[in-house]
Design a protein around this motif. Structure first.
Motif, PDB file in Angstrom:
ATOM      1  N   GLY A 186      -1.582  -4.842  10.671  1.00  0.00           N
ATOM      2  CA  GLY A 186      -0.131  -4.898  10.394  1.00  0.00           C
ATOM      3  C   GLY A 186       0.124  -5.773   9.219  1.00  0.00           C
ATOM      4  O   GLY A 186       1.421  -5.548   9.032  1.00  0.00           O
ATOM      5  N   LEU A 187      -0.593  -6.454   8.631  1.00  0.00           N
ATOM      6  CA  LEU A 187      -0.186  -7.316   7.469  1.00  0.00           C
ATOM      7  C   LEU A 187      -0.738  -6.797   6.278  1.00  0.00           C
ATOM      8  O   LEU A 187      -0.253  -7.242   4.969  1.00  0.00           O
ATOM      9  N   GLY A 188      -1.867  -5.791   6.111  1.00  0.00           N
ATOM     10  CA  GLY A 188      -2.266  -5.329   5.014  1.00  0.00           C
ATOM     11  C   GLY A 188      -2.981  -6.424   4.165  1.00  0.00           C
ATOM     12  O   GLY A 188      -3.485  -7.493   4.633  1.00  0.00           O
ATOM     13  N   LEU A 189      -3.190  -6.269   3.050  1.00  0.00           N
ATOM     14  CA  LEU A 189      -4.216  -6.941   1.999  1.00  0.00           C
ATOM     15  C   LEU A 189      -3.178  -8.036   1.404  1.00  0.00           C
ATOM     16  O   LEU A 189      -2.138  -7.408   0.779  1.00  0.00           O
ATOM     17  N   MET A 220     -10.753 -10.737   7.925  1.00  0.00           N
ATOM     18  CA  MET A 220     -11.489 -10.079   7.114  1.00  0.00           C
ATOM     19  C   MET A 220     -11.015 -10.544   5.428  1.00  0.00           C
ATOM     20  O   MET A 220      -9.852 -10.298   5.200  1.00  0.00           O
ATOM     21  N   LEU A 270      -3.045 -11.507  -1.095  1.00  0.00           N
ATOM     22  CA  LEU A 270      -3.757 -12.048  -2.258  1.00  0.00           C
ATOM     23  C   LEU A 270      -3.572 -13.643  -1.743  1.00  0.00           C
ATOM     24  O   LEU A 270      -2.886 -14.490  -1.718  1.00  0.00           O
ATOM     25  N   TYR A 312      -8.806 -11.458  -1.493  1.00  0.00           N
ATOM     26  CA  TYR A 312      -7.848 -11.184  -0.502  1.00  0.00           C
ATOM     27  C   TYR A 312      -8.200 -11.415   0.884  1.00  0.00           C
ATOM     28  O   TYR A 312      -9.522 -11.170   1.013  1.00  0.00           O
ATOM     29  N   GLN A 351      -7.306  -9.592   4.859  1.00  0.00           N
ATOM     30  CA  GLN A 351      -6.765  -8.398   5.335  1.00  0.00           C
ATOM     31  C   GLN A 351      -6.723  -8.640   6.877  1.00  0.00           C
ATOM     32  O   GLN A 351      -7.600  -8.800   7.663  1.00  0.00           O
ATOM     33  N   LEU A 382     -11.840 -10.183   1.600  1.00  0.00           N
ATOM     34  CA  LEU A 382     -12.266  -9.173   0.557  1.00  0.00           C
ATOM     35  C   LEU A 382     -12.259  -9.562  -0.583  1.00  0.00           C
ATOM     36  O   LEU A 382     -11.077 -10.247  -1.093  1.00  0.00           O
ATOM     37  N   PHE A 417      -0.515  -4.865  -2.663  1.00  0.00           N
ATOM     38  CA  PHE A 417      -0.804  -3.517  -1.769  1.00  0.00           C
ATOM     39  C   PHE A 417       0.282  -3.441  -0.641  1.00  0.00           C
ATOM     40  O   PHE A 417       1.017  -4.246  -0.154  1.00  0.00           O
ATOM     41  N   GLY A 418       0.241  -1.950  -0.438  1.00  0.00           N
ATOM     42  CA  GLY A 418       1.142  -1.544   0.813  1.00  0.00           C
ATOM     43  C   GLY A 418       0.181  -1.713   1.920  1.00  0.00           C
ATOM     44  O   GLY A 418      -1.100  -2.164   1.860  1.00  0.00           O
ATOM     45  N   LYS A 419       0.816  -1.610   3.203  1.00  0.00           N
ATOM     46  CA  LYS A 419      -0.077  -1.802   4.491  1.00  0.00           C
ATOM     47  C   LYS A 419      -0.911  -0.673   5.033  1.00  0.00           C
ATOM     48  O   LYS A 419      -1.628  -1.017   5.664  1.00  0.00           O
ATOM     49  N   GLY A 420      -0.818   0.490   4.193  1.00  0.00           N
ATOM     50  CA  GLY A 420      -1.757   1.331   4.422  1.00  0.00           C
ATOM     51  C   GLY A 420      -1.319   2.547   5.353  1.00  0.00           C
ATOM     52  O   GLY A 420      -0.440   2.115   6.142  1.00  0.00           O
TER      53      GLY A 420
END
Lengths: 111, 110
Positions: free
Chosen positions: A40-43, A88, A45, A35, A37, A90, B100-103
Motif C-alpha cells: 500500500g505504500l510502494g517503494l 522488504m 527511498l 528502498y 517496500q 531493495l 515510484f508510484g505504488k504500482g
C-alpha cells in the motif's frame, strides 16, 4: 548482464539489534540506492549514494544510516532495529540518467 | 515535490482481453520515465525507459507511451504469465533519484 546482489533473502532480527544489509554491484555504477517496500505504500527511498563516501538522504532516512567505502558496495545499517522496520528492502544501482538495476530484495522481520 | 500516481491499483483481465495501465506524474524537469515489472518476493525487473513526449517503446505484448503528463502501459492480448505488479517511476532534473508510484497489480485469468 548487470548483477546486483543483496547478502540475504530473508533475515529475522530482534528489537534493538544493530542490523547490516549489504549490497554489491558488479558494473562500476556510480549511483546506488536503498528502498523499502511495504504493501500500500510502494517503494520509498531511504538513502542513495552518487559516489564513494557520498550519500544523500531519501524520503524516509530516520532510523537508518548507510556506508559506501568502495564503489561496488553499499550497506544499509539499522542502528537499533524496531518492529516498524519489518519490510522488504531493495537495493539498486545505476549509471547517470539511465535505468536502475535492482537486487532480489531482503525480507527483514524484526521481532 | 515530485509525485507519481498509478491507476488502477489492481486490474483483473481475462486472457486475451487488452487493457492499459496509467501513470500520471508531476516530476520537475523529467529526465526519464521508467516501467518495471515485479513478481511476488522478487526485485523489480526493467521494462522500458521513455524520455520525451510522443515516444513509444514495445516489447512482446507490452507497449509504453509517454505524454507531457502521463504514461500508459498497453497490454495487448495478455497471457497468465503477464500477471505481476507493474511499477512506474520518474527521474527529475538535477537528481538521480527515482520516484515510484505504488504500482498496479495485474492478474490475468486463463
Amino acid at each position: 548482464d548487470v548483477k546486483v546482489t543483496q547478502s540475504s533473502r530473508y533475515l529475522v532480527k530482534r528489537t534493538g539489534e544493530k542490523v547490516f544489509l549489504e549490497c554489491v554491484q558488479d558494473m562500476d555504477h556510480e549511483n546506488m540506492f536503498w528502498y523499502r517496500q511495504d504493501p500500500g505504500l510502494g517503494l520509498r527511498l531511504i538513502y542513495f549514494s552518487y559516489d564513494v563516501k557520498m550519500k544523500e538522504k531519501g524520503d524516509i532516512p530516520e532510523g537508518y544510516s548507510v556506508s559506501r567505502e568502495k564503489k561496488e558496495r553499499f550497506s544499509l545499517i539499522l542502528e537499533s532495529a524496531s518492529t516498524n522496520q519489518t519490510s522488504m528492502y531493495l537495493c539498486a544501482s545505476s549509471l547517470s540518467r539511465v535505468r536502475a538495476f535492482f537486487g532480489q530484495g531482503t525480507r527483514l522481520t524484526v521481532v | 515535490e515530485d509525485q507519481v500516481t498509478q491507476s488502477p491499483e489492481a486490474l483483473r483481465l481475462q486472457e486475451g482481453e487488452s487493457s492499459s495501465l496509467n501513470c500520471s506524474y508531476t516530476v520537475s524537469g523529467l529526465r526519464g520515465l521508467f516501467w518495471y515489472r515485479q513478481d511476488p518476493g522478487k526485485g523489480p525487473e526493467f521494462l522500458f525507459t521513455l524520455y520525451s513526449a510522443g515516444e513509444e517503446k514495445e516489447k512482446e505484448r507490452l507497449k509504453a507511451t509517454l505524454t507531457k503528463k502521463e504514461s500508459f502501459l498497453h497490454i495487448t492480448a495478455p497471457k497468465p504469465e503477464d500477471s505481476a505488479t507493474y511499477l512506474c517511476a520518474g527521474r527529475g532534473g538535477g537528481s538521480e533519484k527515482l520516484v515510484f508510484g505504488k504500482g498496479t497489480k495485474l492478474t490475468v485469468n486463463p
